[in-house]
Enzyme design. Structure first.
Site, PDB file in Angstrom:
ATOM      1  N   HIS A 186      27.394  -5.542 -23.608  1.00  0.00           N
ATOM      2  CA  HIS A 186      27.626  -4.429 -22.669  1.00  0.00           C
ATOM      3  C   HIS A 186      26.931  -4.682 -21.328  1.00  0.00           C
ATOM      4  O   HIS A 186      25.734  -4.385 -21.185  1.00  0.00           O
ATOM      5  CB  HIS A 186      27.133  -3.115 -23.286  1.00  0.00           C
ATOM      6  CG  HIS A 186      28.015  -2.653 -24.391  1.00  0.00           C
ATOM      7  ND1 HIS A 186      29.133  -1.879 -24.181  1.00  0.00           N
ATOM      8  CD2 HIS A 186      27.984  -2.900 -25.725  1.00  0.00           C
ATOM      9  CE1 HIS A 186      29.749  -1.652 -25.321  1.00  0.00           C
ATOM     10  NE2 HIS A 186      29.062  -2.265 -26.278  1.00  0.00           N
ATOM     11  N   LYS A 207      26.620  12.033  -9.857  1.00  0.00           N
ATOM     12  CA  LYS A 207      25.457  12.706  -9.264  1.00  0.00           C
ATOM     13  C   LYS A 207      24.733  11.848  -8.218  1.00  0.00           C
ATOM     14  O   LYS A 207      24.366  12.341  -7.153  1.00  0.00           O
ATOM     15  CB  LYS A 207      24.472  13.045 -10.395  1.00  0.00           C
ATOM     16  CG  LYS A 207      23.402  14.027 -10.011  1.00  0.00           C
ATOM     17  CD  LYS A 207      23.986  15.399 -10.011  1.00  0.00           C
ATOM     18  CE  LYS A 207      22.962  16.495  -9.965  1.00  0.00           C
ATOM     19  NZ  LYS A 207      23.627  17.791 -10.220  1.00  0.00           N
ATOM     20  N   GLY A 264      34.592   1.001 -27.430  1.00  0.00           N
ATOM     21  CA  GLY A 264      34.994   2.213 -28.149  1.00  0.00           C
ATOM     22  C   GLY A 264      34.574   2.125 -29.596  1.00  0.00           C
ATOM     23  O   GLY A 264      34.251   1.031 -30.090  1.00  0.00           O
ATOM     24  N   CYS A 270      33.617  -5.375 -25.155  1.00  0.00           N
ATOM     25  CA  CYS A 270      33.448  -5.009 -26.565  1.00  0.00           C
ATOM     26  C   CYS A 270      34.802  -4.681 -27.215  1.00  0.00           C
ATOM     27  O   CYS A 270      35.606  -5.577 -27.398  1.00  0.00           O
ATOM     28  CB  CYS A 270      32.428  -3.865 -26.682  1.00  0.00           C
ATOM     29  SG  CYS A 270      31.804  -3.637 -28.346  1.00  0.00           S
ATOM     30  N   TYR A 271      35.093  -3.432 -27.505  1.00  0.00           N
ATOM     31  CA  TYR A 271      36.392  -3.124 -28.126  1.00  0.00           C
ATOM     32  C   TYR A 271      37.544  -3.636 -27.257  1.00  0.00           C
ATOM     33  O   TYR A 271      38.567  -4.103 -27.773  1.00  0.00           O
ATOM     34  CB  TYR A 271      36.524  -1.607 -28.344  1.00  0.00           C
ATOM     35  CG  TYR A 271      37.857  -1.215 -28.962  1.00  0.00           C
ATOM     36  CD1 TYR A 271      38.043  -1.263 -30.348  1.00  0.00           C
ATOM     37  CD2 TYR A 271      38.938  -0.817 -28.164  1.00  0.00           C
ATOM     38  CE1 TYR A 271      39.261  -0.930 -30.914  1.00  0.00           C
ATOM     39  CE2 TYR A 271      40.163  -0.482 -28.725  1.00  0.00           C
ATOM     40  CZ  TYR A 271      40.317  -0.539 -30.102  1.00  0.00           C
ATOM     41  OH  TYR A 271      41.534  -0.205 -30.664  1.00  0.00           O
ATOM     42  N   GLU A 314      27.217  -3.043 -18.714  1.00  0.00           N
ATOM     43  CA  GLU A 314      26.990  -1.789 -17.974  1.00  0.00           C
ATOM     44  C   GLU A 314      25.640  -1.132 -18.280  1.00  0.00           C
ATOM     45  O   GLU A 314      25.199  -0.259 -17.539  1.00  0.00           O
ATOM     46  CB  GLU A 314      28.139  -0.805 -18.250  1.00  0.00           C
ATOM     47  CG  GLU A 314      28.227  -0.259 -19.688  1.00  0.00           C
ATOM     48  CD  GLU A 314      28.973  -1.175 -20.663  1.00  0.00           C
ATOM     49  OE1 GLU A 314      29.030  -2.385 -20.414  1.00  0.00           O
ATOM     50  OE2 GLU A 314      29.460  -0.676 -21.688  1.00  0.00           O
ATOM     51  N   ASP A 369      24.628  20.179  -6.307  1.00  0.00           N
ATOM     52  CA  ASP A 369      26.073  20.058  -6.117  1.00  0.00           C
ATOM     53  C   ASP A 369      26.619  21.095  -5.128  1.00  0.00           C
ATOM     54  O   ASP A 369      27.376  20.751  -4.222  1.00  0.00           O
ATOM     55  CB  ASP A 369      26.807  20.186  -7.459  1.00  0.00           C
ATOM     56  CG  ASP A 369      26.377  19.099  -8.441  1.00  0.00           C
ATOM     57  OD1 ASP A 369      25.796  18.096  -7.979  1.00  0.00           O
ATOM     58  OD2 ASP A 369      26.604  19.262  -9.651  1.00  0.00           O
TER      59      ASP A 369
END
Ligand code: XMP
Length: 516
Positions: free
Chosen positions: A172, A372, A58, A85-86, A174, A230
């Protein structure tokens, strides 16, 4: 819609721009994950039978007044926790470590060197590339925490507390720039939290089918089919669950791609045998757009008249109490207020308040938990054609926002032809599925040219091809010159009325993807 997964990992959101990516990576490990407010109560976590918790990154500093946090009792539940991280800084600070405040940001790649063999780093090389993006940094670990990896400049790059089963990383995992980030998150979800990996497309379809049947009983459901990924996947999923109780409505607004109505009829009515009502409202839309040049007015006219036409079509379905929508998880996150710690709030284009305007009181949203890529996996599993599942995004107001100036039937035809050539050439060359969007824009500009010894004075067109991961930012694509040349010469030769093609080399920001 209930949560179709038995095992789940919750991500407590501290506002990182990467929070959604964490959820996606965990799901790629076939474990359901959901983003929740960081102040979720321990009672709720227990009631949900959560297998693991991740504290996101964050923009805040733990030293800042009002810095976001979470309930420390979450650490007493016996559920493994990973702080990123945060997240790492927050619990280090809370448990008595020292977080150094820093004005400068460390942003970019770093080499991570492991110490010992920690389960978080199983199958990760001892030295690997990771991505850093932080200002503050832990400089003294909280009691009981041990360093499990360091980088050149960050000694506390990864820590754990073996007894508490808490892990923290400063980098990170991710983001794709962390070479083995996916493996690290897999290790957390599958090895540390012990999840079995049952979150798959076929499992989701089974669960969603039962949920849809339970929700709608014998009622009729109406779905507005736009031709986008979608709504198409939502239609296929609902049809599998409730068959003829589903009524799809397709409104041709006169500013669709070439042959769109026919393609939808073939796929949904002929191949999948769905109830589909094709409403040809092109004339009504184009009449209302006549003489209008302001982009916002165009959008409002199209949105407003769509509601009128759709409502009229829906009335002809007896006892339709349910409106189905292809809402996906990013829409849910944005409208739920999660992400309130984020620095910049994004705006999005989905029509708000539509169900109420249309007079439905019950919504069916079978894709609301999905990203998605998961929607696409489900579309494929349900047997939708590849080109439908993988098609590029297309704006609700259609070609109207790509015809600069007045939208007239002739200009729509001109752009449809050019757009068709762009799609054909992009597909043939293999580029269509590699980029986010590729399309033609008709400019309100005439230029002089020469063709077959004759002077021409016709329309100019722009070609826009962008790469993006979510449409919020985008880069223009450096297409091979040979492909650009082929698209240009085909359009100029085959589309009577266009005599010049230019290539748009603007990124977003500062440009937007669509020209209007
Ligand atoms: P912009 O032009 O804002 O577009 O950079 C970002 C993404 O959103 C799509 N877009 C829309 N989608 N209704 C939609 O459903 C709209 O009104 C709309 N306007 C833009 C655009 O194609 C791009 O992918």
């Amino acid at each position: 819609m209930s949560n179709p997964a038995t095992e789940q990992i919750l991500i407590l959101d501290f506002g990182s721009q990467y929070t959604q990516l964490i959820a996606r990576r965990i799901r790629e490990a076939n474990v359901y994950s959901e983003i929740v407010d960081s102040m979720i109560s321990p009672a709720e976590v227990r009631a949900r039978g959560v297998s693991g918790l991740i504290l996101s990154g964050g923009p805040a500093s733990v030293h800042q007044a009002g810095a976001p946090g979470c309930d420390p009792a979450l650490f007493d539940l016996g559920v493994p926790v990973l702080g990123i991280c945060y997240g790492l800084q927050w619990f280090s600070h809370h448990f008595g470590g020292t977080v150094k405040r820093s004005g400068a940001r460390e942003y970019g790649p770093a080499l991570l060197t492991q110490r010992g063999d920690n389960p978080l780093f199983q199958d990760v090389p001892p030295i690997s590339k990771v991505w850093m993006s932080h200002a503050d940094e832990v400089v003294r670990g909280a009691p009981g925490f041990e360093i499990i990896a360091s980088s050149e400049s960050v000694p506390y790059a990864a820590v754990w507390h073996p007894a508490r089963r808490v892990w923290g990383v400063q980098f990170h995992p991710e983001v794709v720039h962390t070479d083995h980030g996916k493996q690290i998150l897999f290790n957390f979800a599958r090895r540390i939290c012990g999840c079995s990996g049952a979150w798959t497309a076929s499992h989701y379809i089974e669960q969603a089918t039962q949920d849809i049947r339970r929700q709608v009983g014998s009622g009729a459901v109406i779905l507005g089919l736009s031709g986008g990924v979608d709504s198409s996947v939502a239609a296929a999923l609902l049809h599998r669950a409730i068959g003829d109780q589903l009524h799809c409505v397709f409104v041709d607004n006169g500013v669709m791609r070439l042959g769109e109505a026919d393609a939808l009829r073939t796929t949904f009515a002929q191949h999948l045998h769905m109830n589909i009502r094709m409403v040809d409202a092109a004339t009504g839309f184009l009449e209302r757009l006549a003489g209008v040049t302001d982009p916002e007015r165009k959008r409002k006219i199209i949105g407003g008249y769509f509601v009128e036409v759709f409502r009229e079509a829906a009335r002809t379905v007896p006892d339709a109490r349910f409106l189905a929508q292809g809402t996906t998880y990013p829409d849910v996150i944005e409208s739920s207020g999660i992400g309130k710690h984020a620095d910049n709030i994004k705006s999005h284009h989905n029509v708000g308040g539509l169900p109420a305007q249309l007079g439905f009181d019950q919504l069916v949203e079978p894709l609301r938990l999905l990203f998605k890529d998961e929607v696409r996996a489900i579309g494929e599993e349900l047997g939708l054609p590849h080109e439908m599942v993988w098609r590029q995004p297309f704006p609700g107001p259609g070609l109207a926002v790509r015809i600069l100036g007045e939208v007239t039937p002739d200009r729509v035809t001109l752009l449809q032809k050019a757009d068709h050539i762009v799609i054909e050439e992009m597909t043939k060359s293999g580029w269509y599925y590699k980029v986010w969007q590729s399309f033609a824009v008709l400019l309100p500009v005439k230029t002089v040219g020469v063709m077959g010894d004759c002077r021409t004075y016709e329309n100019a067109m722009a070609l826009r091809v962008v790469q993006s991961s979510d449409g919020m930012t985008a880069d223009w694509v450096d297409l091979p010159h040979e492909l650009l040349g082929r698209i240009s010469s085909r359009i100029i030769n085959e589309v009577r009325g266009i005599n010049r093609v230019v290539y748009d080399i603007t990124s977003k920001p500062p440009g937007t993807i669509e020209w209007e």
